[in-house]
Design a protein around this motif. Structure first.
Motif, PDB file in Angstrom:
ATOM      1  N   SER A 247      59.687  58.045  35.712  1.00 55.19           N
ATOM      2  CA  SER A 247      59.781  56.496  35.615  1.00 55.19           C
ATOM      3  C   SER A 247      59.024  55.815  34.600  1.00 55.19           C
ATOM      4  N   ALA A 248      57.816  56.842  34.006  1.00 53.85           N
ATOM      5  CA  ALA A 248      56.977  56.079  33.137  1.00 53.85           C
ATOM      6  C   ALA A 248      57.518  56.354  31.565  1.00 53.85           C
ATOM      7  N   ASP A 249      58.596  56.923  31.547  1.00 54.00           N
ATOM      8  CA  ASP A 249      59.215  57.165  30.080  1.00 54.00           C
ATOM      9  C   ASP A 249      59.370  55.714  29.372  1.00 54.00           C
ATOM     10  N   GLY A 250      58.856  55.750  28.246  1.00 57.24           N
ATOM     11  CA  GLY A 250      58.805  54.337  27.544  1.00 57.24           C
ATOM     12  C   GLY A 250      58.146  53.059  28.055  1.00 57.24           C
ATOM     13  N   ARG A 251      57.314  53.392  28.952  1.00 52.70           N
ATOM     14  CA  ARG A 251      56.631  52.163  29.459  1.00 52.70           C
ATOM     15  C   ARG A 251      55.200  52.172  29.008  1.00 52.70           C
ATOM     16  N   THR A 252      54.531  50.867  28.743  1.00 53.13           N
ATOM     17  CA  THR A 252      53.362  50.802  28.561  1.00 53.13           C
ATOM     18  C   THR A 252      52.580  50.014  29.554  1.00 53.13           C
ATOM     19  N   ALA A 253      51.240  49.856  29.168  1.00 54.53           N
ATOM     20  CA  ALA A 253      50.567  48.989  30.081  1.00 54.53           C
ATOM     21  C   ALA A 253      50.713  47.607  30.062  1.00 54.53           C
ATOM     22  N   LYS A 254      50.812  46.955  31.241  1.00 50.19           N
ATOM     23  CA  LYS A 254      51.181  45.325  31.202  1.00 50.19           C
ATOM     24  C   LYS A 254      50.172  44.661  30.622  1.00 50.19           C
ATOM     25  N   ARG A 255      48.909  44.884  30.809  1.00 43.46           N
ATOM     26  CA  ARG A 255      47.926  44.050  30.368  1.00 43.46           C
ATOM     27  C   ARG A 255      46.739  44.963  29.570  1.00 43.46           C
ATOM     28  N   PRO A 256      46.933  45.600  28.159  1.00 46.43           N
ATOM     29  CA  PRO A 256      46.113  46.607  27.792  1.00 46.43           C
ATOM     30  C   PRO A 256      44.909  45.760  27.376  1.00 46.43           C
ATOM     31  N   LEU A 257      44.740  44.406  27.270  1.00 50.38           N
ATOM     32  CA  LEU A 257      43.438  44.044  26.857  1.00 50.38           C
ATOM     33  C   LEU A 257      42.691  43.102  27.902  1.00 50.38           C
ATOM     34  N   LEU A 258      41.487  42.965  27.517  1.00 54.03           N
ATOM     35  CA  LEU A 258      40.959  42.020  28.581  1.00 54.03           C
ATOM     36  C   LEU A 258      41.048  40.697  28.138  1.00 54.03           C
ATOM     37  N   LEU A 259      41.664  39.921  29.205  1.00 51.40           N
ATOM     38  CA  LEU A 259      42.167  38.713  28.942  1.00 51.40           C
ATOM     39  C   LEU A 259      41.485  37.544  29.970  1.00 51.40           C
ATOM     40  N   PRO A 260      41.549  36.388  30.002  1.00 53.29           N
ATOM     41  CA  PRO A 260      40.792  35.508  31.112  1.00 53.29           C
ATOM     42  C   PRO A 260      41.846  35.542  32.219  1.00 53.29           C
ATOM     43  N   VAL A 261      41.456  35.560  33.340  1.00 49.97           N
ATOM     44  CA  VAL A 261      42.256  35.756  34.579  1.00 49.97           C
ATOM     45  C   VAL A 261      42.786  34.313  34.914  1.00 49.97           C
ATOM     46  N   ARG A 262      44.044  34.307  35.253  1.00 48.33           N
ATOM     47  CA  ARG A 262      44.794  32.896  35.614  1.00 48.33           C
ATOM     48  C   ARG A 262      45.478  32.992  37.132  1.00 48.33           C
ATOM     49  N   GLY A 263      45.651  32.149  37.732  1.00 48.41           N
ATOM     50  CA  GLY A 263      46.308  31.895  38.902  1.00 48.41           C
ATOM     51  C   GLY A 263      45.153  32.023  40.079  1.00 48.41           C
ATOM     52  N   GLN A 264      45.773  31.830  41.295  1.00 47.02           N
ATOM     53  CA  GLN A 264      45.175  31.886  42.593  1.00 47.02           C
ATOM     54  C   GLN A 264      45.279  33.293  43.172  1.00 47.02           C
ATOM     55  N   ALA A 265      44.305  33.571  44.141  1.00 40.90           N
ATOM     56  CA  ALA A 265      44.276  34.796  44.806  1.00 40.90           C
ATOM     57  C   ALA A 265      45.250  34.628  46.065  1.00 40.90           C
ATOM     58  N   THR A 266      45.896  35.494  46.436  1.00 42.57           N
ATOM     59  CA  THR A 266      46.691  35.471  47.839  1.00 42.57           C
ATOM     60  C   THR A 266      45.923  36.295  48.868  1.00 42.57           C
ATOM     61  N   ARG A 267      45.624  35.691  49.753  1.00 42.60           N
ATOM     62  CA  ARG A 267      44.644  36.715  50.742  1.00 42.60           C
ATOM     63  C   ARG A 267      45.622  37.031  52.011  1.00 42.60           C
TER      64      ARG A 267
END
Length: 269
Positions: A247-267
């Motif tokens: 299932s990894a074939d042809g796939r790369t990381a969805k977020r390879p760089l350090l970027l600011p966090v967005r959104g709210q946490a779901t507890r």
């Protein structure tokens, strides 16, 4: 201590499969944890290097160097389950890859005297014999591997989210129909467990509490469910293995760089 640079390493669970969908994007426990970190400090940056289907050796070879370059102050490493379910599983080799990652991450020299070695968090796995009874023969292998993870983590000062002792981690409401990936509720539980391990503000041990009991299911219906699971998920997985595909074939990381966090946490509800 505040965590401002969080990097997640792993496979499909850390990528976030089944918490969302391919169209809207997968979220997952690591994204949820990043949101919890951002609640404590809005300057948090987050990278997710996880790719579905990866074995421990792949994570070490492909994700570890990228993680070290990002100079994180918090790293999560979830690896080994894709190895454990294979007939060729080599506990010494897989544990060796994990320990090498722990050593490299914990031994990263700080950028300045004001910094410390990164905090690293890893995981034991829940009782797969209860999640998927058809593979309960793997339980002794899992118990041994969990012990190895705990020992390797102790040698390198790595924190452990110990999932195995808690019944809630095997609750079917935490797992998708494939018995491999967590549901959104399950991902929220994992995020809460990591937050508790890190002693983040507002975290507690409530994630360890069992859910209300489910109604009893007749034996015939359980048997039918197991048969459907074998045909729907195990069969196609075995075919991919025989064809040498992943299932990894042809796939790369969805977020390879350090970027600011967005959104709210779901507890966890």
């Amino acid at each position: 201590m505040p965590f401002l640079r969080y990097v997640a390493l792993g496979d499909s669970q850390t990528e976030g499969l089944n918490d969302g969908d391919p169209l809207t994007g997968y979220r997952g426990w690591a994204d949820r944890l990043a949101d919890l970190l951002a609640e404590a400090d809005g300057q948090v940056q987050y990278a997710n290097l996880a790719v579905r289907g990866k074995l421990a050796a792949h994570i070490r070879a492909e994700q570890l160097p990228a993680a070290l370059e990002l100079r994180p102050d918090l790293v999560t490493v979830m690896a080994g389950m894709n190895d454990l379910i294979r007939p060729s599983f080599d506990a010494d080799a897989v544990t060796g890859h994990l320990e090498a990652m722990f050593a490299a991450l914990r031994g990263t020299p700080p950028a300045s005297e004001l910094e410390a070695a990164p905090t690293v968090v890893t995981f034991t796995f829940p009782d797969i014999g209860r999640i998927a009874p058809m593979v309960k023969r793997l339980r002794p292998r899992l118990l041994d591997f969990n012990d190895r993870v705990r020992a390797a983590a102790a040698r390198h000062g790595v924190l452990v989210v110990d999932a195995y002792p808690h019944d809630v981690t095997c609750d079917p409401r935490m797992w998708s129909s494939d018995r491999i990936h967590a549901t959104p509720r399950g991902h929220a539980l994992i995020a809460a467990a990591v937050a508790d391990t890190l002693a983040l503000p507002g975290s507690d041990r409530s994630w360890t509490q069992p859910l209300a009991p489910l109604p009893l299911v007749p034996a015939w219906r359980r048997a039918a469910t197991e048969a459907a699971w074998l045909g729907t998920f195990v069969g196609p997985w075995m075919v991919r293995r025989l064809r040498g595909r992943s299932s990894a074939d042809g796939r790369t990381a969805k977020r390879p760089l350090l970027l600011p966090v967005r959104g709210q946490a779901t507890r966890v509800d």
